[in-house]
Design an enzyme around this catalytic site. Structure first.
Site, mmCIF file in Angstrom:
data_model
loop_
_atom_site.group_PDB
_atom_site.id
_atom_site.type_symbol
_atom_site.label_atom_id
_atom_site.label_comp_id
_atom_site.label_asym_id
_atom_site.label_seq_id
_atom_site.Cartn_x
_atom_site.Cartn_y
_atom_site.Cartn_z
ATOM 1 N N LEU A 97 0.827 -1.207 0.000
ATOM 2 C CA LEU A 97 0.000 0.000 0.000
ATOM 3 C C LEU A 97 0.856 1.249 0.000
ATOM 4 O O LEU A 97 2.039 1.206 0.355
ATOM 5 C CB LEU A 97 -0.917 -0.047 1.230
ATOM 6 N N PRO A 98 0.273 2.401 -0.398
ATOM 7 C CA PRO A 98 1.109 3.593 -0.603
ATOM 8 C C PRO A 98 1.700 4.203 0.670
ATOM 9 O O PRO A 98 2.819 4.683 0.634
ATOM 10 C CB PRO A 98 0.150 4.601 -1.268
ATOM 11 N N ASN A 102 -3.010 4.261 4.755
ATOM 12 C CA ASN A 102 -3.657 3.171 4.021
ATOM 13 C C ASN A 102 -3.474 1.854 4.762
ATOM 14 O O ASN A 102 -4.387 1.029 4.821
ATOM 15 C CB ASN A 102 -3.043 3.033 2.624
ATOM 16 N N THR A 128 6.100 0.601 2.281
ATOM 17 C CA THR A 128 7.149 1.327 2.986
ATOM 18 C C THR A 128 6.472 2.359 3.868
ATOM 19 O O THR A 128 5.881 3.323 3.381
ATOM 20 C CB THR A 128 8.103 2.022 2.001
ATOM 21 N N LYS A 203 15.192 -0.389 5.317
ATOM 22 C CA LYS A 203 14.900 0.284 4.049
ATOM 23 C C LYS A 203 15.062 1.795 4.174
ATOM 24 O O LYS A 203 15.654 2.450 3.316
ATOM 25 C CB LYS A 203 13.480 -0.038 3.595
ATOM 26 N N LYS A 278 9.307 11.156 -0.123
ATOM 27 C CA LYS A 278 8.440 10.426 0.821
ATOM 28 C C LYS A 278 9.280 9.583 1.786
ATOM 29 O O LYS A 278 9.073 9.602 3.003
ATOM 30 C CB LYS A 278 7.473 9.521 0.051
#
Lengths: 336, 336, 336, 336
Positions: A97-98, A102, A128, A203, A278
């Site tokens: 998911l974004p 979400n 992420t 990450k 982001k």
């Protein structure tokens, strides 16, 4: 062998401790080719789900966009109406998911996974997001007798299609093997990072250092060119010296220095500035929350933020070289 | 072959143009084992001069500190009183000095090299200074019929002793072979970078990117550790991913992650914070003078500058990891 | 008069729309000296609650620390066990808590205000928190028929004791008069900023610019002193020129330039570095969430974050001047 | 009276010490309306020289651009061919030049002032340059028996025309009165700052803090607007609080907040971004040379440097607000 044994024993202990139905967990872990749930069929999720289908896994999927669902249905997936319904049918579910809100909605919302999740279900979130949200989801899942792992990916749409993604996985070690079984269908590398949230942490850390290295390389190449150095020669010198980094030797931001990278294609393709901004925002959030100073990471974030506002949002993040360079017409000349 | 021919023709043209005595140049270029001048016998210059002696070159040297001269005299060098006197006796001279003002004084001062330099003399400056000063010196030397090249080094005192330095050379291409003959006695790599000043430019660029990569690695490792990642594992993940850089894979700043680096030895030895701050100051000067934006390089400079003021001046530059970490006693806890 | 009329009409509309019992609202708004709830009796909350008592308001309070409660009880307040119980007894409640998670707990937790809040209750939160949390609380309160306003303060413990605080208030305009009635008992200035969350926004913005101005002033004064300027003279010049700011003319960070400020008292008292770092963290969060670039604000945050880690956590935030200055013993001298 | 006496005695001592012809100095100091030399007739120098003419001083001038000379000649000045010739005719000379290299050339070049300067001549340099260059010029002048003072200005072309400039003066205190006599013809404020170079230091410090305050104000206003605050209200709140600075209360960068400032006129006029970048470059140079950390000043420099490269070179420096804001078409929306 020893490692496996140790793993099994730990699993047993954990299962007892957490009052999870051991039979269920074991049947899920060992089963192959039972249905896998997949929620989030965007640019990344769609090719990932297809790779599961290619490996013979029945896929039960859902997404808010009907056209995304239709496409996967044509490939053989079963489409349901909500995450809750997927959770009712599958005991292994992957979400892609974004952003954090979400994920919160898909897991804990009114039609969320946790409304109908079965005991022992394995939940793998490849979005992420903020590691603290991963931890919250893991706690919420544990209350329902399910297991949550975070497994964000590195690699873009191309790597997703070719099953070449890298997964960084956080969660209880005993469940790692079960997660690995599915993730290897979609990626080339699967790395276990530690407790829940550490996949996200790995990450975020990598991308923060990547951003710093890229802007640093862009500044350095630009300065060297201004000082009369040939860009290819400068890249060679850096790459055999202590200035070497991935951005200088594998993804050089200066057009003409390397082939097959976005700088050679007007910064099309690759990893967009918006996405980097982001991820740097996530790094900033986690650094602020843990009171960790990240001066260069923070400035890198601001630079990509300004670039988004100056028309670079959809270019590859190596376009910072272009952003820092003098424009063709040099209005500065008149002013001084 | 063609390149060599082109080189020779250009040499001829240049010699005529500059009214240099061609015979002198050629005799100097081809001669071996004629005396070599050496000015600046500090921590770096002294072992460099010794390596010339070891290769059979008579060395004629000078330094402002008598004890430095005495030591080299014991090794067989001839000691003279001033740069001017060295220039009177040698037609190949190497200088190794702390900073731009020293270079200006040694070349153009009242007892400087240019007071008595002979036509055709090859002047090689291995100091790390502002490239614009290198260009000034080259112009001043050219007026006297001499040739100036900049050849700053990377590698510290250890590399100087073992003749393992890397030289980055700027200057007229025709003289590069002559310079190379001497530099290979003192270093393992000699790289031709372009016109005068580009040797300095290459060194400054490399060290700026090195500083950015080091601080970035320190921030990232610290953030990852705070987020629960094992530092060795995090380093492994970065080093197989796009966050990889020399500071993460060859000189990791976190104690215990690598062996044989200063972080494992309480940041003793290595490349001092003061020296890094000096090089970043040069990068800042050249960037300001060429109106080149270097946001991360500039912030890296400021961070090393603050570290010098906070007691880290003599520690290795990887101690930025220590600087950014929380102190043992956390007085912050009380305050919030 | 017109404004008042408009205000009343809007109030009516809002009340009808939200199905709030109009009678209750009106009785509360006009009533004076009915009990006021107060939750959070720390360094700030305690003197604020006392000022309400001094103005003749009965106070019904609670806090997690019994000793804080005891102290206020001695002054005449009634002490209850939980926010829920306070909400059961008072229809005007002020909260003053350390951070966002505390606010979420006190309002929406198992014993939180919203468990027993009465329709029409006015909830005023004077904590400094993320404006997005203020908005969440306002929505949650609205669902229960209550009204939430954010009213963070500027001014420290001294101003709280002397009722000299400044309140920046966000929320529906119709309720502002009711809030003002109470806030003027505790502060000298009450400013209406707009919709819910704008009080927090105003405070965060001010403190971000304050931090930038303070660090900028510290850097500038330090640079000027190094360049041979007398600090008092430099301050005078700045203060009559375009460099002027509150930190230069009212809170100068250089010892000896001004009297009655923390720089003259070894940076004791005043506004602690930890608190400034916290506020800058909020600014960073809101900037990241709204994708707003704040390069200097972000760097200011990082500098205060490093200072917290280097032993400045409990000093006044003007101690950044001391942090940036060379230490007495200058180890740098040896190294160069 | 005491101060004056002390001044006179010191003057006497200094004159004797420096073997300057006392008679000459005194005649120059007391004389009025003897010719004044003026070198550098650009946008600033030309109106300054005219103001000297208006006050009845004969002006002997020179400039590299004939048209600039012609214009001043029409106003009654005598034009000569070189700085040396001006020095031959005038014993008070003012210079107003673009940058350090110009100053070095005009003073110490082949046709420079010092080639023909008379003993006791008062040299006032109003250029904004590196204070270390001012010190060099002062030393060179002293060798010739002349006196050099630095007197950079704040205020632009308008202030120069209206004789409203502020002069910050560095140099021996005994000469200050003589300098003041001339400077008050061209400016409204004349401030004595200390030894040679402190005039430059004061100007550089002020402009560095100004730049920091301006960018900080722009960031803060932008963040506040994004968070829902009305810009005029936010400016009012800041200006009555600790965030107040010259850029927020006298030169607000947000269009519509104030009248009569460049933000209301599409950032035309005012103080150009290029000029601010130049001054910040000087601040950076002096900070680097004195090993002074200036993190925000350094980042401000980089931001204005990027703005020069992005098309803002000729806009007022308050256009940083525009630079940081989202562009109209928000391509970012698509990308996320």
């Amino acid at each position: 062998m020893a490692a496996l044994f140790r793993g099994s024993r730990n699993l047993l202990q954990r299962c007892n401790k957490q009052h999870v139905d051991l039979a269920l967990v074991c049947s899920r872990s060992m089963a192959s080719k039972t249905p896998v749930g997949f929620i989030g069929l965007g640019n990344m999720g769609s090719p990932m789900a297809k790779n599961l289908l290619r490996h013979g896994y029945p896929v039960i999927a859902t997404d808010v966009f009907p056209e995304s669902c239709k496409e996967l249905q044509d490939e053989g997936a079963q489409i349901l109406d909500s995450p809750a319904e997927v959770a009712d049918k599958a005991d292994r579910i992957i979400t892609m998911l974004p952003s954090s809100p979400n994920v919160i909605e898909v897991y804990t919302g009114p039609n969320g996974i946790l409304k109908k999740v079965k005991k022992g279900t394995l939940l793998i979130d490849s979005s992420t997001i903020d590691p603290s949200v991963s931890k919250e989801m893991a706690l919420a899942a544990e209350k329902m007798g399910a297991v949550f792992m975070d497994a964000p990916v590195s690699g873009g749409v191309g790597a997703a299609s070719l099953a070449k993604l890298t997964f960084m996985v956080g969660g209880v070690e005993e469940e790692y093997t079960a997660a690995q079984e599915l993730l290897t269908c979609m990626g080339a590398n699967v790395v276990y990072c530690g407790q829940v949230g550490t996949g996200q942490a790995a990450k975020i850390c990598n991308n923060m250092l990547l951003a710093i290295g890229m802007i640093g390389t862009a500044e350095t190449m630009n300065l060297g060119i201004r000082l009369g150095l040939d860009p290819k020669l400068l890249a060679q010198i850096l790459n055999m010296s202590s200035g070497r980094c991935w951005s200088s030797d594998s993804y050089n931001p200066v057009p003409g220095v390397m082939e097959g990278v976005p700088s050679g294609n007007n910064y099309q393709g690759g990893f967009g500035t918006t996405l980097m901004a982001k991820d740097l925002g996530l790094a900033q959030h986690t650094a602020t929350n843990t009171k960790t100073p990240v001066p260069l990471g923070s400035l890198a974030h601001q630079i990509y933020r300004v670039m988004c506002a100056r028309g670079y949002a959809n270019k590859d993040f190596s376009s910072v070289f272009q952003f820092l360079r003098e424009q063709e017409e040099e209005p500065e000349k008149k002013g001084d």
